[in-house]
Design a protein around this motif. Structure first.
Motif, PDB file in Angstrom:
ATOM      1  N   LEU A   1       0.814  -1.215   0.000  1.00 47.35           N
ATOM      2  CA  LEU A   1       0.000   0.000   0.000  1.00 47.35           C
ATOM      3  C   LEU A   1       0.855   1.275   0.000  1.00 47.35           C
ATOM      4  CD1 LEU A   1      -2.852  -1.030   2.471  1.00 47.35           C
ATOM      5  CD2 LEU A   1      -3.034  -0.724  -0.009  1.00 47.35           C
ATOM      6  N   THR A   2       2.094   1.174   0.429  1.00 49.30           N
ATOM      7  CA  THR A   2       2.962   2.362   0.445  1.00 49.30           C
ATOM      8  C   THR A   2       3.853   2.447  -0.795  1.00 49.30           C
ATOM      9  OG1 THR A   2       4.653   1.154   1.708  1.00 49.30           O
ATOM     10  CG2 THR A   2       3.025   2.443   2.963  1.00 49.30           C
ATOM     11  N   GLY A   3       3.741   1.462  -1.681  1.00 48.84           N
ATOM     12  CA  GLY A   3       4.545   1.492  -2.903  1.00 48.84           C
ATOM     13  C   GLY A   3       5.849   0.738  -2.803  1.00 48.84           C
ATOM     14  N   GLY A   4       6.059  -0.005  -1.703  1.00 50.24           N
ATOM     15  CA  GLY A   4       7.291  -0.766  -1.538  1.00 50.24           C
ATOM     16  C   GLY A   4       7.080  -2.236  -1.833  1.00 50.24           C
ATOM     17  N   ASP A   5       7.856  -3.078  -1.159  1.00 55.43           N
ATOM     18  CA  ASP A   5       7.764  -4.521  -1.382  1.00 55.43           C
ATOM     19  C   ASP A   5       8.358  -5.226  -0.182  1.00 55.43           C
ATOM     20  OD1 ASP A   5       7.187  -6.910  -2.579  1.00 55.43           O
ATOM     21  OD2 ASP A   5       8.259  -6.478  -4.443  1.00 55.43           O
ATOM     22  N   VAL A   6       8.078  -6.536  -0.039  1.00 59.74           N
ATOM     23  CA  VAL A   6       8.620  -7.347   1.038  1.00 59.74           C
ATOM     24  C   VAL A   6       9.380  -8.505   0.416  1.00 59.74           C
ATOM     25  CG1 VAL A   6       6.473  -8.675   1.236  1.00 59.74           C
ATOM     26  CG2 VAL A   6       8.104  -8.646   3.140  1.00 59.74           C
ATOM     27  N   PHE A   7      10.513  -8.856   1.038  1.00 55.22           N
ATOM     28  CA  PHE A   7      11.374  -9.902   0.507  1.00 55.22           C
ATOM     29  C   PHE A   7      11.730 -10.877   1.615  1.00 55.22           C
ATOM     30  CE2 PHE A   7      12.117  -5.936  -1.738  1.00 55.22           C
ATOM     31  CZ  PHE A   7      11.953  -6.307  -3.069  1.00 55.22           C
ATOM     32  N   GLU A   8      11.972 -12.109   1.220  1.00 53.34           N
ATOM     33  CA  GLU A   8      12.396 -13.143   2.161  1.00 53.34           C
ATOM     34  C   GLU A   8      13.863 -13.438   1.919  1.00 53.34           C
ATOM     35  OE1 GLU A   8      11.522 -17.858   3.202  1.00 53.34           O
ATOM     36  OE2 GLU A   8      10.217 -16.752   1.822  1.00 53.34           O
ATOM     37  N   ALA A   9      14.625 -13.474   2.989  1.00 55.29           N
ATOM     38  CA  ALA A   9      16.055 -13.753   2.893  1.00 55.29           C
ATOM     39  C   ALA A   9      16.372 -14.958   3.771  1.00 55.29           C
ATOM     40  CB  ALA A   9      16.872 -12.541   3.334  1.00 55.29           C
ATOM     41  N   GLY A  10      16.734 -16.055   3.129  1.00 51.86           N
ATOM     42  CA  GLY A  10      16.983 -17.285   3.879  1.00 51.86           C
ATOM     43  C   GLY A  10      18.424 -17.515   4.240  1.00 51.86           C
ATOM     44  N   ASP A  11      19.367 -16.788   3.638  1.00 54.97           N
ATOM     45  CA  ASP A  11      20.778 -16.942   3.979  1.00 54.97           C
ATOM     46  C   ASP A  11      21.488 -15.609   3.766  1.00 54.97           C
ATOM     47  OD1 ASP A  11      21.037 -16.702   1.199  1.00 54.97           O
ATOM     48  OD2 ASP A  11      21.209 -18.866   0.910  1.00 54.97           O
TER      49      ASP A  11
END
Length: 307
Positions: A241-251
């Motif tokens: 909703l704010t124009g960003g993004d979410v990422f998953e980092a496993g290592d």
């Protein structure tokens, strides 16, 4: 392109006086004086007369230059471009779960290492660092000198902080970062959230309400979910909703790649700026000195006499 203007253009109306003097010198009718000359014939010298008129014109030209200088000539250059600074607030989770093993260290160590690498990508921006658990601590205020962030790793390790930091309240942390960024009137605004857990204070549609407030202030939120599992839906809602993004980092390689990707997504913005006008006296001062010198030199012999 370079354009010219005057700070006081109304003063230029006074140019009518030197123009009138020039007209009088070159076209005005002069009264003649006759001198008796015995047994001699005289004739006029056209070149001498022209030289005398030019000499008589110099005071009028000097007056015109003075009037132009009093009008304050200004020079405007071509529009320039400047880099728009981005105000980036790192929002780092220091709850107990951030002590879990991650690569050669802990999740906290990996997050701080990735943040330090990110500082090299974004030279010229302003950075701040906020630690949070159940409480929020603004460790480094927004600054263009990131050295304080690079030196902060040992001081807020999750295993060393007081017990009241132990939980995870992402909503409280984001609202605290929003307050910090809202005080910055210039530049873009961004929050980079690094966390590994779920936050209860984002439930019951609190995430949507918070995202709307952040978006209203022009704050873009990027999130890095460090560790196992999928990022919480509430975080995905806020970033989307704010124009960003979410990422998953496993290592460790994954978290570094995520930060590089965020840098590419949040490109540096360039804006065109209008040039500031600057006083432009030099050519008129040179012209005035030249005309004044010629006028002074002409007084040594180039003047009209009636005999």
């Amino acid at each position: 392109d370079v354009t010219m203007s005057f700070l006081y253009p109304a003063v230029l109306l006074l140019l009518v006086f030197p123009i009138w003097l020039l007209v009088w010198v070159w076209r005005g009718r002069r009264s003649a004086m006759y001198v008796p000359v015995d047994h001699a014939e005289t004739s006029g010298n056209r070149w001498l007369a022209l030289l005398l008129r030019i000499a008589e014109s110099l005071p009028a030209l000097l007056l015109a230059v003075v009037i132009v200088i009093l009008a304050v000539p200004q020079q405007h250059g071509a529009p320039t471009s400047r880099r728009v600074m981005t105000n980036i607030e790192f929002c780092l989770d220091v709850s107990g779960s951030m002590t879990a093993e991650f690569g050669d260290g802990t999740r906290y160590d990996a997050a701080m290492q990735a943040i330090n690498e990110f500082l090299d990508y974004r030279q010229g921006d302003a950075f701040g660092l906020t630690f949070f658990g159940n409480s929020v601590l603004h460790w480094v205020p927004l600054t263009s000198d990131p050295s304080a962030i690079r030196c902060s790793t040992p001081f807020m390790r999750p295993e060393m902080i007081p017990g009241w930091f132990g939980g995870t309240e992402i909503g409280k942390a984001l609202m605290a970062c929003q307050k910090v960024l809202r005080e910055r009137e210039e530049g873009d605004r961004m929050i980079l959230l690094v966390s590994d857990g779920y936050s209860f204070d984002l439930s019951s549609d609190n995430d949507i309400a918070l995202a709307e407030k952040l978006a209203a202030d022009g704050i873009v939120v990027y999130a890095v979910h460090i560790g196992g599992g999928n990022p919480p839906d509430e975080i995905a809602n806020i970033t989307g909703l704010t124009g960003g993004d979410v990422f998953e980092a496993g290592d460790m390689a994954g978290i570094s790649a995520v930060f590089r990707h965020i840098d590419q997504l949040q490109e540096t913005r360039i804006e065109r700026t209008a040039p500031e006008p600057q006083d432009y006296f030099m050519p008129y001062c040179i012209a005035g000195l030249g005309i004044g010198g010629l006028a002074l030199f002409s007084l040594f012999g180039l003047r009209s006499t009636p005999w």
